[in-house]
Design an enzyme around this catalytic site. Sequence first.
Site, PDB file in Angstrom:
ATOM      1  N   ARG A 127     -95.496  63.920  36.634  1.00  0.00           N
ATOM      2  CA  ARG A 127     -95.350  64.663  35.388  1.00  0.00           C
ATOM      3  C   ARG A 127     -94.281  63.965  34.551  1.00  0.00           C
ATOM      4  O   ARG A 127     -93.253  63.529  35.073  1.00  0.00           O
ATOM      5  CB  ARG A 127     -94.945  66.119  35.653  1.00  0.00           C
ATOM      6  CG  ARG A 127     -96.100  67.000  36.141  1.00  0.00           C
ATOM      7  CD  ARG A 127     -97.147  67.221  35.050  1.00  0.00           C
ATOM      8  NE  ARG A 127     -98.224  68.106  35.463  1.00  0.00           N
ATOM      9  CZ  ARG A 127     -99.397  67.689  35.960  1.00  0.00           C
ATOM     10  NH1 ARG A 127     -99.634  66.391  36.117  1.00  0.00           N
ATOM     11  NH2 ARG A 127    -100.331  68.569  36.298  1.00  0.00           N
TER      12      ARG A 127
ATOM     13  N   GLU B 171     -95.698  65.120  26.247  1.00  0.00           N
ATOM     14  CA  GLU B 171     -97.120  64.851  26.082  1.00  0.00           C
ATOM     15  C   GLU B 171     -97.729  65.810  25.050  1.00  0.00           C
ATOM     16  O   GLU B 171     -97.398  66.997  25.108  1.00  0.00           O
ATOM     17  CB  GLU B 171     -97.779  65.061  27.452  1.00  0.00           C
ATOM     18  CG  GLU B 171     -98.783  64.008  27.802  1.00  0.00           C
ATOM     19  CD  GLU B 171     -99.173  64.075  29.261  1.00  0.00           C
ATOM     20  OE1 GLU B 171     -98.380  63.655  30.125  1.00  0.00           O
ATOM     21  OE2 GLU B 171    -100.269  64.563  29.515  1.00  0.00           O
TER      22      GLU B 171
ATOM     23  N   HIS C   5    -102.637  59.843  30.487  1.00  0.00           N
ATOM     24  CA  HIS C   5    -102.817  60.838  31.556  1.00  0.00           C
ATOM     25  C   HIS C   5    -104.226  60.765  32.156  1.00  0.00           C
ATOM     26  O   HIS C   5    -104.992  61.733  32.108  1.00  0.00           O
ATOM     27  CB  HIS C   5    -102.506  62.257  31.047  1.00  0.00           C
ATOM     28  CG  HIS C   5    -102.057  63.173  32.139  1.00  0.00           C
ATOM     29  ND1 HIS C   5    -101.119  64.160  31.973  1.00  0.00           N
ATOM     30  CD2 HIS C   5    -102.422  63.236  33.444  1.00  0.00           C
ATOM     31  CE1 HIS C   5    -100.937  64.809  33.110  1.00  0.00           C
ATOM     32  NE2 HIS C   5    -101.729  64.269  34.031  1.00  0.00           N
TER      33      HIS C   5
END
Length: 327
Positions: A241, A270, A288
């Site tokens: 993450r 993000e 991602h």
Amino acid sequence: MSERPNVLITRPVMSEAEKALRERCDVTVHENEFGIPRPELLEVVAGRDALITMLTEKVDAELLAAAGPQLKIVANHAVGFDNINLADCTAAGVMATNTPEVLTETTADTAFALLMSAARRVGEGERFLRSRQKWIWGPLMMMGQDVHHKTIGIVGFGRIGQAVARRAKGFGMKVVYHDAVQLPPEVEAETGAERREMDVLLAEADFISIHVNLTEETRHLFGAEAFGKMKPTAVLVNTSRGPVVDEQALADALKAGEIFAAGLDVFEREPDVTEDLLQLENVVIIPHLGSATVDTRLAMGMLTVENVFAAIDGKLPPTLLNPDVFE
Ligand code: DGY
């Protein structure tokens, strides 16, 4: 519950999974390619029996209240569940599930792809050629770092970390790991991995691959202090993450040559990416894509549907995150 349960999916999933769901449920799929705006989600979630979320939606008391008492399950179409407040789900009597295991190997492949690309300057080389600059083979041209027989430090030695270790073993790498717990001897033997304290791993590893969950303890685990302890030839890879890495500190360390390169699949804010990173040649960035293969996205979709069916049938979903919901 009505005969046909009512399910909301916040983003389109693999059509096979949607089809399976439609055999038993009334399904609404939110089609906006940039995700569902929060105010709209709060409206359209009302009266649903099941909600299928992505890592892009925050699931908290406000959302659960907006859904109302009919909601049985929030099925996250991701293994990471830092977007879900489990305590709020439990308090609301709502089951929460995720999609572990089915994406382990694919995500490990992504980590290794980033590791190889960053070490061997693949992105930079490609950008160079596409810029149509004049060039000729040269003995000192775009030299990278060897991967084989180097040391990889894996931070967070769960399923995905161990899968990365198995790949590293195939490259003749020495594997060290840091995890809160010492892994059982059979796991260490299978991967050839040895446990290290964090500071020791930072100093010893040529490559560091991050595989921790995002928690208050892991937020900014990699910042200026950690980069200062790494080798100037080291490569950092993050497929976990984004907020585990302080992105500005990483950009500064890459610029200053404190570490050699980085490969990133995930970002602190993000979908935004820190501007300085976008300017640097020694960082490989992808949007991602950790689990983004056809097979794996299908498996994630089908597991999500299995979880929803279990919940509407009053059974235990296979990958339930909050078993205390039944206490
Ligand atoms: C996950 O599953 O948590 C990934 O980040 C998205 O596939």
